[in-house]
Design an enzyme around this catalytic site. Structure first.
Site, PDB file in Angstrom:
ATOM      1  N   ARG A 172       0.562  -0.856   0.299  1.00  0.00           N
ATOM      2  CA  ARG A 172      -0.073  -0.254  -0.048  1.00  0.00           C
ATOM      3  C   ARG A 172       1.248   1.354   0.046  1.00  0.00           C
ATOM      4  NH1 ARG A 172      -5.443   0.166   2.729  1.00  0.00           N
ATOM      5  NH2 ARG A 172      -4.710   2.032   3.326  1.00  0.00           N
ATOM      6  N   ARG A 176       9.471   6.045  -2.882  1.00  0.00           N
ATOM      7  CA  ARG A 176      10.356   7.019  -4.809  1.00  0.00           C
ATOM      8  C   ARG A 176      10.991   7.874  -4.478  1.00  0.00           C
ATOM      9  NH1 ARG A 176       5.106   9.936  -2.305  1.00  0.00           N
ATOM     10  NH2 ARG A 176       3.316   9.741  -3.597  1.00  0.00           N
ATOM     11  N   ARG A 249      -8.434  -7.230  13.943  1.00  0.00           N
ATOM     12  CA  ARG A 249      -7.654  -6.601  14.276  1.00  0.00           C
ATOM     13  C   ARG A 249      -9.239  -5.651  14.770  1.00  0.00           C
ATOM     14  NH1 ARG A 249      -4.395  -7.573  18.122  1.00  0.00           N
ATOM     15  NH2 ARG A 249      -2.321  -5.864  18.041  1.00  0.00           N
ATOM     16  N   ARG A 280      -0.361   5.363  16.300  1.00  0.00           N
ATOM     17  CA  ARG A 280      -0.003   6.431  15.649  1.00  0.00           C
ATOM     18  C   ARG A 280      -1.088   8.078  16.730  1.00  0.00           C
ATOM     19  NH1 ARG A 280      -2.940   5.360  10.168  1.00  0.00           N
ATOM     20  NH2 ARG A 280      -4.669   4.220  11.159  1.00  0.00           N
ATOM     21  N   GLU A 300      -4.042   5.824  18.806  1.00  0.00           N
ATOM     22  CA  GLU A 300      -4.459   4.865  18.229  1.00  0.00           C
ATOM     23  C   GLU A 300      -3.803   3.275  18.363  1.00  0.00           C
ATOM     24  OE1 GLU A 300      -5.533   6.142  14.363  1.00  0.00           O
ATOM     25  OE2 GLU A 300      -4.816   3.202  13.397  1.00  0.00           O
ATOM     26  N   TYR A 348      -9.948  -5.396   3.128  1.00  0.00           N
ATOM     27  CA  TYR A 348      -9.467  -3.712   3.493  1.00  0.00           C
ATOM     28  C   TYR A 348      -9.416  -3.183   2.566  1.00  0.00           C
ATOM     29  CZ  TYR A 348      -4.925  -2.211   5.904  1.00  0.00           C
ATOM     30  OH  TYR A 348      -4.131  -1.103   6.101  1.00  0.00           O
ATOM     31  N   ASP A 350     -10.133   0.756   1.131  1.00  0.00           N
ATOM     32  CA  ASP A 350     -10.715   2.120   1.173  1.00  0.00           C
ATOM     33  C   ASP A 350     -11.691   2.779   0.407  1.00  0.00           C
ATOM     34  OD1 ASP A 350      -7.970   2.704   2.600  1.00  0.00           O
ATOM     35  OD2 ASP A 350      -7.099   2.432   0.431  1.00  0.00           O
TER      36      ASP A 350
HETATM   37  P1  FAD Z   1     -18.516   1.119   7.407  1.00  0.00           P
HETATM   38  O1  FAD Z   1     -18.676   1.839   7.456  1.00  0.00           O
HETATM   39  O2  FAD Z   1     -18.462  -0.169   9.015  1.00  0.00           O
HETATM   40  O3  FAD Z   1     -20.522   0.828   7.739  1.00  0.00           O
HETATM   41  C1  FAD Z   1     -20.582  -0.699   8.601  1.00  0.00           C
HETATM   42  C2  FAD Z   1     -22.259  -0.429   9.748  1.00  0.00           C
HETATM   43  O4  FAD Z   1     -22.874  -1.365   9.217  1.00  0.00           O
HETATM   44  C3  FAD Z   1     -21.487  -0.020  10.096  1.00  0.00           C
HETATM   45  O5  FAD Z   1     -22.168   1.709   9.840  1.00  0.00           O
HETATM   46  C4  FAD Z   1     -22.377  -0.776  11.307  1.00  0.00           C
HETATM   47  O6  FAD Z   1     -22.408  -0.229  12.448  1.00  0.00           O
HETATM   48  C5  FAD Z   1     -22.858  -1.372  10.247  1.00  0.00           C
HETATM   49  N1  FAD Z   1     -24.065  -2.275  11.089  1.00  0.00           N
HETATM   50  C6  FAD Z   1     -22.888  -3.866  11.244  1.00  0.00           C
HETATM   51  N2  FAD Z   1     -23.554  -4.881  11.543  1.00  0.00           N
HETATM   52  C7  FAD Z   1     -24.956  -4.331  11.793  1.00  0.00           C
HETATM   53  C8  FAD Z   1     -26.183  -5.668  12.540  1.00  0.00           C
HETATM   54  N3  FAD Z   1     -26.005  -6.186  12.430  1.00  0.00           N
HETATM   55  N4  FAD Z   1     -27.676  -3.831  11.972  1.00  0.00           N
HETATM   56  C9  FAD Z   1     -27.416  -2.334  11.946  1.00  0.00           C
HETATM   57  N5  FAD Z   1     -26.279  -2.101  11.401  1.00  0.00           N
HETATM   58  C10 FAD Z   1     -25.004  -3.510  11.711  1.00  0.00           C
HETATM   59  N6  FAD Z   1      -9.755   4.849   4.118  1.00  0.00           N
HETATM   60  C11 FAD Z   1      -9.717   5.928   3.593  1.00  0.00           C
HETATM   61  O7  FAD Z   1      -9.694   5.543   1.986  1.00  0.00           O
HETATM   62  N7  FAD Z   1      -8.764   6.953   3.962  1.00  0.00           N
HETATM   63  C12 FAD Z   1      -8.550   6.539   5.152  1.00  0.00           C
HETATM   64  O8  FAD Z   1      -7.888   7.393   5.606  1.00  0.00           O
HETATM   65  C13 FAD Z   1      -9.455   5.342   5.711  1.00  0.00           C
HETATM   66  N8  FAD Z   1      -8.647   5.538   7.140  1.00  0.00           N
HETATM   67  C14 FAD Z   1      -8.897   4.070   7.999  1.00  0.00           C
HETATM   68  C15 FAD Z   1      -8.385   4.118   8.725  1.00  0.00           C
HETATM   69  C16 FAD Z   1      -9.373   3.478   9.871  1.00  0.00           C
HETATM   70  C17 FAD Z   1      -8.489   2.903  11.368  1.00  0.00           C
HETATM   71  C18 FAD Z   1      -9.478   2.283   9.377  1.00  0.00           C
HETATM   72  C19 FAD Z   1     -10.566   1.372  10.335  1.00  0.00           C
HETATM   73  C20 FAD Z   1     -10.777   2.537   8.091  1.00  0.00           C
HETATM   74  C21 FAD Z   1      -9.885   3.235   7.443  1.00  0.00           C
HETATM   75  N9  FAD Z   1     -10.885   3.339   6.281  1.00  0.00           N
HETATM   76  C22 FAD Z   1      -9.660   4.057   5.350  1.00  0.00           C
HETATM   77  C23 FAD Z   1     -11.360   2.076   5.321  1.00  0.00           C
HETATM   78  C24 FAD Z   1     -12.743   3.075   5.816  1.00  0.00           C
HETATM   79  O9  FAD Z   1     -13.101   3.404   6.746  1.00  0.00           O
HETATM   80  C25 FAD Z   1     -13.978   2.191   5.120  1.00  0.00           C
HETATM   81  O10 FAD Z   1     -13.528   1.900   3.728  1.00  0.00           O
HETATM   82  C26 FAD Z   1     -14.972   2.359   4.824  1.00  0.00           C
HETATM   83  O11 FAD Z   1     -15.308   3.855   6.179  1.00  0.00           O
HETATM   84  C27 FAD Z   1     -16.224   0.698   4.406  1.00  0.00           C
HETATM   85  O12 FAD Z   1     -16.995   1.114   4.873  1.00  0.00           O
HETATM   86  P2  FAD Z   1     -18.423   0.400   4.990  1.00  0.00           P
HETATM   87  O13 FAD Z   1     -19.712   0.745   4.406  1.00  0.00           O
HETATM   88  O14 FAD Z   1     -18.069  -0.285   4.233  1.00  0.00           O
HETATM   89  O15 FAD Z   1     -18.292  -0.486   6.437  1.00  0.00           O
HETATM   90  N1  UDP Z   2       3.984   0.953   7.962  1.00  0.00           N
HETATM   91  C1  UDP Z   2       4.981   0.715   8.556  1.00  0.00           C
HETATM   92  N2  UDP Z   2       4.471   1.835   8.740  1.00  0.00           N
HETATM   93  C2  UDP Z   2       4.471   2.841   9.256  1.00  0.00           C
HETATM   94  C3  UDP Z   2       2.745   2.983   8.715  1.00  0.00           C
HETATM   95  C4  UDP Z   2       2.844   1.783   7.975  1.00  0.00           C
HETATM   96  O1  UDP Z   2       5.444  -0.323   8.855  1.00  0.00           O
HETATM   97  O2  UDP Z   2       4.984   3.983   9.785  1.00  0.00           O
HETATM   98  C5  UDP Z   2       2.723  -0.498   7.651  1.00  0.00           C
HETATM   99  C6  UDP Z   2       2.360  -1.256   8.202  1.00  0.00           C
HETATM  100  O3  UDP Z   2       2.162  -2.602   8.378  1.00  0.00           O
HETATM  101  C7  UDP Z   2       0.639  -0.574   7.962  1.00  0.00           C
HETATM  102  C8  UDP Z   2       0.928  -0.751   6.695  1.00  0.00           C
HETATM  103  O4  UDP Z   2       2.252  -0.235   6.264  1.00  0.00           O
HETATM  104  O5  UDP Z   2      -0.661  -2.463   8.843  1.00  0.00           O
HETATM  105  C9  UDP Z   2      -0.219  -0.226   5.536  1.00  0.00           C
HETATM  106  O6  UDP Z   2      -0.471   1.332   7.021  1.00  0.00           O
HETATM  107  P1  UDP Z   2      -1.594   2.568   6.437  1.00  0.00           P
HETATM  108  O7  UDP Z   2      -1.006   3.451   6.696  1.00  0.00           O
HETATM  109  O8  UDP Z   2      -2.080   2.554   4.909  1.00  0.00           O
HETATM  110  O9  UDP Z   2      -2.266   1.987   7.450  1.00  0.00           O
HETATM  111  P2  UDP Z   2      -4.213   2.094   7.719  1.00  0.00           P
HETATM  112  O10 UDP Z   2      -3.880   4.006   7.440  1.00  0.00           O
HETATM  113  O11 UDP Z   2      -4.671   1.422   6.944  1.00  0.00           O
HETATM  114  O12 UDP Z   2      -3.699   1.845   9.240  1.00  0.00           O
END
Ligand code: FAD
Ligand code: UDP
Length: 365
Positions: A172, A176, A249, A280, A300, A348, A350
Site C-alpha cells: 500500500r 519513491r 484486528r 499513531r 490509536e 481491507y 479504502d
Molecule cells: P462501515 O463503515 O463499517 O459501515 C458498516 C455499518 O454497518 C456500520 O455503521 C455498522 O454499525 C453497521 N452494521 C453492522 N452490522 C449491523 C447489524 N447487524 N445491524 C445494523 N447495522 C449493522 N479509507 C480511506 O479511503 N482512507 C483512509 O485514510 C482510511 N483510514 C482508515 C482508518 C481506520 C482506522 C480504518 C478502520 C479504516 C480506514 N479506512 C480508510 C477505510 C474506511 O473506513 C472504509 O473503507 C469504509 O468506511 C467502509 O465502509 P463500509 O460501509 O463498508 O463499512
Molecule cells: N506501516 C509501517 N510503518 C508506518 C506506516 C505503515 O510499517 O509508519 C505498514 C504497516 O504494516 C501498516 C501498513 O504499512 O499496516 C499500511 O499502512 P497504512 O498507513 O496504509 O495503514 P492504515 O492507515 O490503513 O492503518
C-alpha cells in the site's frame, strides 16, 4: 407488494451510496444501523469546533475522476495532502519512503546513491521471491528502513510477526526516489470541508434511516419488510458463524482535548517503535487547517480482537481466507440478498474502493 424495495443493513459508506443511487431511480429504501449515528467508520464528532474522526483518521484519495466528482457533488473537498512523519529513537523521518527519508537515514543526496544503498541491502538479504510482509518490505526498501520504520509498527499494529503477515499490506505504501512526502500516489486527495458527516448526510438526504437498530435483534421482521436486502454487516454473523468467526484486528481510540493551539504540527505522527503501545497520534484540526484555540488529539492503540469487539481490520491470512471463501460460497446461494462493504466482503477496502463497489452493485440489483 412489500413495504420497501430495499432494506439496507448498515448506514456506512457502502450502504449510504447504495441507498442514494437506488432512491434516485425511485426505489423505496429503509436503511438501518445498530450504531447511534450514520456514516459507519467515517463518522466525525465536532469537539471544540474541530471535526474529530472518531474511528480513526480518514483521508480521501482516488485516481478515478468519476469517484472524485461523485463525492464532490455532496461536499467540497479541501486540498489536504497526507504527509505523515514517523518517530523512531527520538528522531523524525518522513513518510512514505522517499528521498527525504533516505537522506535522514543515510545522508544520501541523490536518487542514484539511495538506489545503490537499497540494492546493496536487498542483495545482502538474499531474498528472491518475497513470501511474507517482512520479506516484501526488505526487498522494497532494505533492512535499515524495515527495522526502524516497519517492523515495530507492523508487529504492534497486527499483533503478529511480520513473517506471518501477507505481503500486500506493505505494498500500500509508495516508495519513491523524489523529495515528495505525499503518502498517496493518487491524482485526487482531500478532506470534506466541514467533515465527513456532510458526505453521509448528502447521500442519505430524504431516505428513511433508523439508528440504534440491530438487524439480528429482529431479523424476521426486517426480512419480511422488503424485496431485497443489501447487507453490509459481518458475513459470518449473517450465517450464524456456521464455519466459525472471522478474525479481525481491533483498535482503541483515546481522544483528548488539549488547552493549546498546536500539539504536534502535523495531522498524523506514527510511532514506529514496538515498545510504544500506540501506533499513531492524530491531531484532527490539521486535516482542515484549523485555527481553534484548543486542539483534539487521538492516540490509536491496536488491540487483540475478540468476539463482541469493534472489528476494524480483517486478518487476511490463509485460515481466515479459507473460512471467508466458505461464507462467500453460501452468500452466492442467497436470493435477493447482496453482500457489500468491508465487513461483508472481509476486505481491507479504502473509501474510494467502497464507493466504486457500491455504485457497481447499485447498477445490477
Ligand atoms: P462501515 O463503515 O463499517 O459501515 C458498516 C455499518 O454497518 C456500520 O455503521 C455498522 O454499525 C453497521 N452494521 C453492522 N452490522 C449491523 C447489524 N447487524 N445491524 C445494523 N447495522 C449493522 N479509507 C480511506 O479511503 N482512507 C483512509 O485514510 C482510511 N483510514 C482508515 C482508518 C481506520 C482506522 C480504518 C478502520 C479504516 C480506514 N479506512 C480508510 C477505510 C474506511 O473506513 C472504509 O473503507 C469504509 O468506511 C467502509 O465502509 P463500509 O460501509 O463498508 O463499512
Ligand atoms: N506501516 C509501517 N510503518 C508506518 C506506516 C505503515 O510499517 O509508519 C505498514 C504497516 O504494516 C501498516 C501498513 O504499512 O499496516 C499500511 O499502512 P497504512 O498507513 O496504509 O495503514 P492504515 O492507515 O490503513 O492503518
Amino acid at each position: 407488494m412489500k413495504e420497501y424495495d430495499y432494506l439496507i443493513v448498515g448506514a456506512g459508506l457502502f450502504g449510504s451510496v447504495f441507498a442514494h443511487e437506488v432512491s434516485k431511480r425511485g426505489k423505496k429504501c429503509l436503511v438501518i444501523d445498530k450504531r447511534a449515528h450514520s456514516g459507519g467508520n467515517i463518522h466525525c464528532e465536532k469537539i471544540e469546533g474541530i471535526n474529530v474522526h472518531k474511528y480513526g483518521a480518514h483521508i480521501f484519495h482516488t485516481n478515478d475522476k468519476d469517484i472524485w466528482d461523485y463525492v464532490n457533488q455532496f461536499v467540497e473537498f479541501n486540498r489536504y495532502t497526507n504527509s505523515p512523519v514517523a518517530v523512531y529513537g527520538g528522531k523524525i523521518y518522513n513518510l512514505p519512503f522517499n528521498m527525504n527519508t533516505f537522506y535522514q537515514l543515510w545522508g544520501v543526496l541523490t536518487p542514484d546513491e539511495a538506489i545503490k544503498k537499497i540494492e546493496e541491502q536487498v542483495k545482502n538479504s538474499g531474498i528472491k521471491e518475497p513470501k511474507n510482509l517482512e520479506e516484501q518490505a526488505i526487498s522494497l526498501v532494505g533492512i535499515d528502513i524495515y527495522e526502524k520504520l516497519i517492523k515495530g509498527y507492523t508487529e504492534k499494529q497486527w499483533g503478529r510477526k511480520a513473517t506471518e503477515l501477507p505481503a500486500f499490506i506493505i505494498k500500500r505504501l509508495p516508495v519513491r526516489f523524489t523529495y515528495d512526502n505525499n503518502y498517496f500516489n493518487d491524482k485526487y486527495q482531500g478532506i470534506p470541508i466541514g467533515g465527513y458527516n456532510k458526505l453521509t448526510e448528502g447521500l442519505l438526504n430524504g431516505i428513511e434511516v433508523q439508528l440504534g437498530v440491530d438487524f439480528f435483534a429482529d431479523r424476521e421482521k426486517y426480512e419480511s419488510l422488503c424485496d431485497k436486502i443489501i447487507f453490509t454487516g459481518k458475513i459470518d454473523e449473517y450465517f450464524n458463524f456456521e464455519f466459525g468467526e472471522l478474525e479481525y484486528r481491533s483498535l482503541k481510540f483515546e481522544h483528548q482535548i488539549l488547552d493549546q493551539e498546536n500539539f504536534q504540527g502535523n495531522a498524523v505522527v506514527n510511532y514506529t517503535e514496538r515498545e510504544i503501545p500506540f501506533t499513531r497520534i492524530i491531531e484532527h484540526k490539521h486535516f482542515e487547517f484549523g485555527k481553534q484555540a484548543k486542539t483534539v488529539i487521538t492516540h490509536e492503540f491496536p488491540l487483540e480482537w475478540s468476539s463482541g469487539m469493534e472489528s476494524y481490520y480483517p486478518i487476511n491470512d490463509d485460515s481466515n481466507s479459507l473460512k471467508f471463501k466458505k461464507y462467500s460460497d453460501l452468500a452466492k446461494k442467497e436470493t435477493n440478498v447482496y453482500f457489500g462493504g468491508r465487513l461483508a466482503e472481509y476486505r481491507y477496502y479504502d473509501m474510494h474502493q467502497i464507493i466504486a463497489s457500491s455504485l457497481k452493485l447499485s447498477k445490477i440489483c
